[in-house]
Scaffold this motif. Structure first.
Motif, short mmCIF file in Angstrom:
data_model
loop_
_atom_site.label_atom_id
_atom_site.label_comp_id
_atom_site.label_asym_id
_atom_site.label_seq_id
_atom_site.Cartn_x
_atom_site.Cartn_y
_atom_site.Cartn_z
N ASP A 37 -34.46 -31.48 -0.77
CA ASP A 37 -34.18 -30.08 -0.42
C ASP A 37 -32.73 -29.82 -0.01
N HIS A 38 -32.10 -30.85 0.61
CA HIS A 38 -30.76 -30.59 1.15
C HIS A 38 -29.70 -30.34 0.08
N LEU A 39 -30.02 -30.69 -1.17
CA LEU A 39 -29.02 -30.50 -2.22
C LEU A 39 -28.92 -29.03 -2.60
N ASP A 40 -27.69 -28.59 -2.93
CA ASP A 40 -27.61 -27.19 -3.35
C ASP A 40 -28.06 -27.06 -4.80
N LEU A 41 -28.29 -25.83 -5.21
CA LEU A 41 -28.89 -25.57 -6.51
C LEU A 41 -28.05 -26.14 -7.65
N GLY A 42 -26.72 -25.95 -7.56
CA GLY A 42 -25.83 -26.45 -8.62
C GLY A 42 -25.98 -27.96 -8.78
N ALA A 43 -26.02 -28.68 -7.66
CA ALA A 43 -26.15 -30.13 -7.72
C ALA A 43 -27.49 -30.52 -8.34
N LYS A 44 -28.54 -29.81 -7.94
CA LYS A 44 -29.86 -30.12 -8.51
C LYS A 44 -29.86 -29.95 -10.03
N ARG A 45 -29.21 -28.90 -10.48
CA ARG A 45 -29.19 -28.66 -11.93
C ARG A 45 -28.40 -29.75 -12.65
N ILE A 50 -20.09 -29.85 -20.96
CA ILE A 50 -20.52 -30.68 -19.82
C ILE A 50 -19.97 -30.16 -18.49
N ASP A 51 -18.77 -29.63 -18.50
CA ASP A 51 -18.20 -29.16 -17.23
C ASP A 51 -18.83 -27.86 -16.73
N GLU A 52 -19.56 -27.17 -17.61
CA GLU A 52 -20.23 -25.94 -17.20
C GLU A 52 -21.63 -26.20 -16.66
N GLU A 109 -26.34 -21.31 -15.00
CA GLU A 109 -27.71 -20.96 -15.37
C GLU A 109 -28.15 -21.49 -16.74
N SER A 110 -27.19 -21.74 -17.63
CA SER A 110 -27.65 -21.96 -19.01
C SER A 110 -27.09 -23.19 -19.72
N HIS A 111 -26.00 -23.79 -19.22
CA HIS A 111 -25.41 -24.87 -20.01
C HIS A 111 -26.14 -26.21 -19.81
N LEU A 112 -26.31 -26.91 -20.92
CA LEU A 112 -27.03 -28.18 -20.89
C LEU A 112 -26.29 -29.19 -21.76
N THR A 113 -26.49 -30.47 -21.51
CA THR A 113 -25.96 -31.47 -22.43
C THR A 113 -27.03 -31.84 -23.47
N VAL A 165 -32.89 -21.51 -17.58
CA VAL A 165 -33.66 -22.60 -18.18
C VAL A 165 -34.28 -23.53 -17.13
N TYR A 166 -33.64 -23.66 -15.98
CA TYR A 166 -34.13 -24.60 -14.97
C TYR A 166 -35.44 -24.15 -14.30
N GLU A 167 -35.77 -22.88 -14.46
CA GLU A 167 -37.03 -22.40 -13.88
C GLU A 167 -38.21 -22.57 -14.84
N THR A 168 -37.95 -22.99 -16.08
CA THR A 168 -39.04 -23.18 -17.04
C THR A 168 -39.78 -24.47 -16.74
N ASP A 169 -40.94 -24.62 -17.36
CA ASP A 169 -41.72 -25.84 -17.12
C ASP A 169 -41.09 -27.09 -17.73
N LEU A 170 -39.99 -26.93 -18.47
CA LEU A 170 -39.27 -28.11 -18.97
C LEU A 170 -38.49 -28.78 -17.84
N PHE A 171 -38.07 -27.98 -16.86
CA PHE A 171 -37.24 -28.50 -15.78
C PHE A 171 -37.87 -28.42 -14.39
#
Ligand code: SER
Length: 580
Positions: free
Chosen positions: A252-260, A75-77, A81-85, A237-243
């Motif tokens: 838009d103002h959120l950074d990528l890490g926060a969005k993920r 969860i902390d990761e 690019e790849s960690h999910l719960t 994984v976040y660029e796939t059609d699942l996400f």
């Protein structure tokens, strides 16, 4: 290829090869030693150990499934690019059907022919001589037979030996397939049973030995998110059609890490809420609360929940069915959070330094999650680590467990189903009576208040029963009396308590109540209390593991001692036996 097509290709491929398609089991496993379902094989454990018969239940020795799974270890990761719960796991299984040759040949065909991907390399188990397990040369030969040019690497027990999950269970060597540098498929050759945990097995210090499994079999697992990433040629994984639809709906103002983090945590939360888990301070509810509270700090529109539901409802119809419950629970947690957050943050500001004990106190009293404490306290919490926080948390849990043990004499309980606990025969009689009373109470609540009453949990000791259920408001004293009277009336009528074993489908068709899980084992026991059975007219009809009294009069007169609130939308009733 969309993720939807990938799912269908997988199911179709194995169906054509004699596998029965089995729906995902619940995210909340029947095995009490694990909090969540972490792999597709979990619902099939009894077929490997010989406790259940696959031919009887599935009409085949082979099954294929897409399993909802959750793992909290990373969860902390989440945010990289790849960690999910939460993730979905594609898997094919065999319980004494085919073995290594077919498993390897089919996996190869599916990846290279059906999906048109190139395998980088595969790994096989290097063996563990101290446990008498040789290197898996057989798999090497089989891989060479399907592709003579394939690169094969050997790997150790850390990477290429699966299981057991929980306190004990099936386990065995694995072979793994790598595509574009990513491990996409894990194929387990379940040939052993280990009577201890994976940690004990890996420690090498335990005297417990690997045993041969009753039914050696195949268990495979392929994460859909990672597979979609290589199939769709994406970088993560976040660029796939699942996400993608979820990520692109975020401000838009959120950074990528926060969005993920938001996409991952909200997806997990939606799936947990769809299984009637509610935010609370223990077990699954605690994890859910952590997931939601992390997101709340970002103030995200609830429309994102609908986007998640839209993306997943075709595969998981329960999301649509539970949509309103999901949204309500989310809003309630939000309101609560806003209230306590303000108080908690004020308290936090008063402190000069925040280490684990202070952080835990803030969590316990104000519900401030670890992440929020870190975010708000900044420098004051620079020495606070997740490990120290978790240790503090565990200390607290151990304390309440020690309390329970003390109460039961600190030694072996005669009965401990998790729900019922008894230390001797006398206590066993009492908890059995209270257990039947629990069913009568549940049925009475639903007869009086309707279907919105849903069991959230119960806990029974010789002194009292505690029953939690969904209900939006305080009950009036008159209502409490009405419930108590209805239970006592059912006791007085001395209904027979009937146990029947049947398939899960028949049980549901016969109107039995089953709230906890979406998927039960294929054979279940149903307890019926009431004037007649086999129809909807019984007083109570529930899936249950027992034990119960044989006639309702054995329960004796009961009394409700308390009605209270547990959390938003959940009430608790305490009931005691009025006769010795
Ligand atoms: N149980 C194995 C895993 O989870 C294969 O399904 O990786």
């Amino acid at each position: 290829m969309t993720h939807k097509e990938t799912r269908q290709k997988f199911l179709g491929f194995f169906k054509e090869r004699g596998h029965k398609i089995v729906p995902s089991s619940s995210l909340l496993p029947t095995d009490p030693s694990v909090l969540f379902t972490t792999a597709g094989m979990q619902q099939f454990k009894p077929y490997y150990t010989g406790q259940a018969d696959a031919m009887k239940d599935f009409g085949s020795l082979n099954t294929v499934s897409i399993q909802k799974s959750m793992r909290m270890s990373d969860i902390d990761e989440v945010g990289d690019e790849s960690h999910l719960t939460f993730f979905e796991m594609l898997g094919n299984f065999s319980f004494g059907g085919y073995w290594k040759e077919a498993a390897i040949a089919w996996a190869h065909d599916f990846i290279t022919k059906k999906l048109g991907l190139k395998i980088d390399y595969v790994t096989v188990f290097e063996g563990l001589p101290s446990a008498g397990v040789p290197a898996d040369e057989e798999s090497e030969i089989l891989w060479k037979a399907v592709d003579p040019k394939l690169t094969i690497k050997r790997a150790s027990i850390q990477d290429n030996f699966w299981g057991p999950t929980g306190n004990e269970g099936p386990c065995g060597p694995t072979t793994e397939i790598y595509v574009k540098g990513v491990e996409v498929w894990n194929i387990v050759f379940n040939e052993f049973y280990y009577p201890g945990s994976r940690e004990e097995l890996l420690s090498g210090a335990s005297s417990k030995k690997l045993e041969n499994l009753k039914t050696a079999g195949i268990d495979t697992g392929m994460g859909l998110e990672r597979l979609a990433m290589v199939v769709q040629n994406k970088n993560n994984v976040y660029e796939t059609d699942l996400f993608e639809p979820i990520i692109s709906s975020l401000p838009d103002h959120l950074d990528l890490g926060a969005k993920r983090i938001i996409a991952d945590h909200l997806r997990s939360a939606v799936f947990l809420l769809s299984e009637s888990v509610l935010p609370s301070n223990k077990e699954q509810g605690y994890v859910l609360r952590r997931l939601i509270r992390r997101i709340l700090a970002f103030n995200i529109s609830k429309d994102v929940i609908d986007i998640i539901i839209n993306t997943y409802e075709a595969q998981y119809p329960e999301l649509r069915v539970k949509r309103n419950d999901i949204l309500d629970a989310y809003s309630q947690e939000q309101e609560k959070f806003n209230k306590t957050l303000r108080n908690g943050i004020n308290e936090l500001r008063r402190l000069n330094e925040i280490r684990a004990p202070e952080a835990f106190k803030l969590y316990e009293s104000y519900g401030l999650p670890f992440e929020v404490i870190k975010d708000v306290a900044k420098d004051k919490a620079k020495n606070l680590t997740r490990e120290a926080f978790d240790t503090e948390f565990k200390k607290h849990q151990d304390k309440s467990r020690a309390g329970a043990e003390k109460k039961f004499g600190g030694h072996g309980l005669l009965l401990d189903t998790g729900e019922l606990k008894a230390g001797n025969k006398e206590e066993l009689k009492k908890v059995t009576r209270l257990h039947t009373a629990t069913h009568l109470l549940h049925a009475s609540l639903r007869k009086i208040f309707g279907e919105e009453v849903k069991q959230q949990g119960s806990d029974i000791t010789p002194e009292r029963l505690r029953f939690d259920f969904t209900f939006p408001r305080k009950m009036t004293p008159e209502e409490i009396k009405q419930v108590e009277d209805m239970v006592n009336e059912a006791v007085q009528k001395d209904y027979k308590v009937i146990i029947e074993e049947m398939s899960y489908e028949d049980a549901i068709k016969s109107g039995a109540m089953a709230f906890f899980k979406l998927k039960y084992p294929n054979r279940v026991t149903v307890y019926t209390i009431g004037p007649s059975t086999g129809s909807g007219s019984a007083f109570s009809r529930e899936l249950c593991g027992g034990p119960h009294v044989s006639h309702s009069a054995e329960v004796g007169h009961v009394k409700i001692t308390k009605g209270e609130a547990v959390s938003a939308g959940v009430r608790r009733i305490r009931m005691v036996l009025d006769e010795p």
